[in-house]
Every structure is written in C-alpha cells, then in structure tokens.
Design a protein around this motif. Sequence first.
Motif, mmCIF file in Angstrom:
data_model
loop_
_atom_site.group_PDB
_atom_site.id
_atom_site.type_symbol
_atom_site.label_atom_id
_atom_site.label_comp_id
_atom_site.label_asym_id
_atom_site.label_seq_id
_atom_site.Cartn_x
_atom_site.Cartn_y
_atom_site.Cartn_z
ATOM 1 N N UNK A 39 0.834 -1.206 0.000
ATOM 2 C CA UNK A 39 0.000 0.000 0.000
ATOM 3 C C UNK A 39 0.869 1.258 0.000
ATOM 4 N N UNK A 40 1.941 1.228 0.769
ATOM 5 C CA UNK A 40 2.830 2.391 0.814
ATOM 6 C C UNK A 40 3.468 2.634 -0.554
ATOM 7 N N UNK A 41 3.861 1.571 -1.243
ATOM 8 C CA UNK A 41 4.446 1.719 -2.576
ATOM 9 C C UNK A 41 3.426 2.263 -3.567
ATOM 10 N N UNK A 42 2.172 1.792 -3.501
ATOM 11 C CA UNK A 42 1.131 2.299 -4.404
ATOM 12 C C UNK A 42 0.885 3.783 -4.165
ATOM 13 N N UNK A 43 0.818 4.182 -2.911
ATOM 14 C CA UNK A 43 0.598 5.593 -2.588
ATOM 15 C C UNK A 43 1.776 6.427 -3.083
ATOM 16 N N UNK A 44 2.990 5.933 -2.861
ATOM 17 C CA UNK A 44 4.181 6.659 -3.302
ATOM 18 C C UNK A 44 4.193 6.824 -4.813
ATOM 19 N N UNK A 45 3.859 5.764 -5.548
ATOM 20 C CA UNK A 45 3.828 5.844 -7.013
ATOM 21 C C UNK A 45 2.757 6.824 -7.482
ATOM 22 N N UNK A 46 1.589 6.792 -6.851
ATOM 23 C CA UNK A 46 0.512 7.698 -7.244
ATOM 24 C C UNK A 46 0.906 9.154 -6.997
ATOM 25 N N UNK A 47 1.555 9.411 -5.868
ATOM 26 C CA UNK A 47 1.960 10.785 -5.558
ATOM 27 C C UNK A 47 3.036 11.273 -6.514
ATOM 28 N N UNK A 48 4.007 10.421 -6.828
ATOM 29 C CA UNK A 48 5.059 10.852 -7.753
ATOM 30 C C UNK A 48 4.486 11.058 -9.151
ATOM 31 N N UNK A 49 3.519 10.232 -9.549
ATOM 32 C CA UNK A 49 2.873 10.426 -10.850
ATOM 33 C C UNK A 49 2.096 11.740 -10.852
ATOM 34 N N UNK A 50 1.422 12.047 -9.749
ATOM 35 C CA UNK A 50 0.700 13.311 -9.637
ATOM 36 C C UNK A 50 1.634 14.507 -9.715
ATOM 37 N N UNK A 51 2.809 14.401 -9.093
ATOM 38 C CA UNK A 51 3.777 15.493 -9.165
ATOM 39 C C UNK A 51 4.290 15.668 -10.584
ATOM 40 N N UNK A 52 4.537 14.560 -11.283
ATOM 41 C CA UNK A 52 4.995 14.662 -12.674
ATOM 42 C C UNK A 52 3.921 15.288 -13.544
ATOM 43 N N UNK A 53 2.660 14.901 -13.325
ATOM 44 C CA UNK A 53 1.561 15.488 -14.099
ATOM 45 C C UNK A 53 1.448 16.986 -13.827
ATOM 46 N N UNK A 54 1.608 17.387 -12.558
ATOM 47 C CA UNK A 54 1.560 18.815 -12.221
ATOM 48 C C UNK A 54 2.685 19.567 -12.908
ATOM 49 N N UNK A 55 3.873 18.973 -12.940
ATOM 50 C CA UNK A 55 4.997 19.625 -13.614
ATOM 51 C C UNK A 55 4.721 19.777 -15.099
ATOM 52 N N UNK A 56 4.136 18.764 -15.734
ATOM 53 C CA UNK A 56 3.811 18.846 -17.155
ATOM 54 C C UNK A 56 2.756 19.916 -17.402
ATOM 55 N N UNK A 57 1.773 20.031 -16.509
ATOM 56 C CA UNK A 57 0.749 21.073 -16.646
ATOM 57 C C UNK A 57 1.375 22.451 -16.520
ATOM 58 N N UNK A 58 2.325 22.610 -15.585
ATOM 59 C CA UNK A 58 2.992 23.901 -15.416
ATOM 60 C C UNK A 58 3.773 24.265 -16.668
ATOM 61 N N UNK A 59 4.428 23.281 -17.280
ATOM 62 C CA UNK A 59 5.194 23.547 -18.496
ATOM 63 C C UNK A 59 4.244 23.957 -19.621
#
Length: 94
Positions: A39-59
């Motif tokens: 569960x911790x790994x799934x949450x970590x992956x989801x959060x890092x994917x969300x951060x990458x998506x936010x960075x792409x939106x900012x770009x």
Amino acid sequence: MLNPMIGMPQGAEWLVILAIVVLVFGAAKLPDLARGTGQALRIFKAETKGLRDDDEDDVKDTTTPPVAPPPVELPPTTPEQPQAEDRQADKNNG
C-alpha cells in the motif's frame, strides 16, 4: 569501481535475511507487513505520478501566452444633478 565484497545479496544471503525478518516480526505479522509495504508503494507511485503530471501542466501553462479578455464598453455617464440640500446651500451662500 565497485568493490566485489559489497554488492547485492545472493541466494543464501537472502535466506538468512528472511530468517531474521521472521524472527523479528513473527510469521503471523509477515502478511500484514507485506500488505502495508504494498500500500505504501502504491501511494508513493501515485503521488510521484501526480507530481509529474503537475509539472507537465505547469510547463504547458507557461508555453501558451495568456489571452486578454475583450474590451468592455462602458455605458455613457450623465452629469449628476445637485441634491436639494446642495441647492439650498448654494442659494444661501450666493
């Protein structure tokens, strides 16, 4: 260069590590430990994917210039009539 004495554990070393984990946590706790780790790994992956998506939106947001809204036409203004009290004061002063 990598030192050959320090590296990833091989087959027998994994068995020793597994035996130590079983002794420390107990056999009954291992499924809960594995479930919590998953569960911790799934949450970590989801959060890092969300951060990458936010960075792409900012770009994407910084590459498109902002669009100015169209100008708004204001209604014509009429000169205000003096109030009755102002007229009284003008008559007394003048």
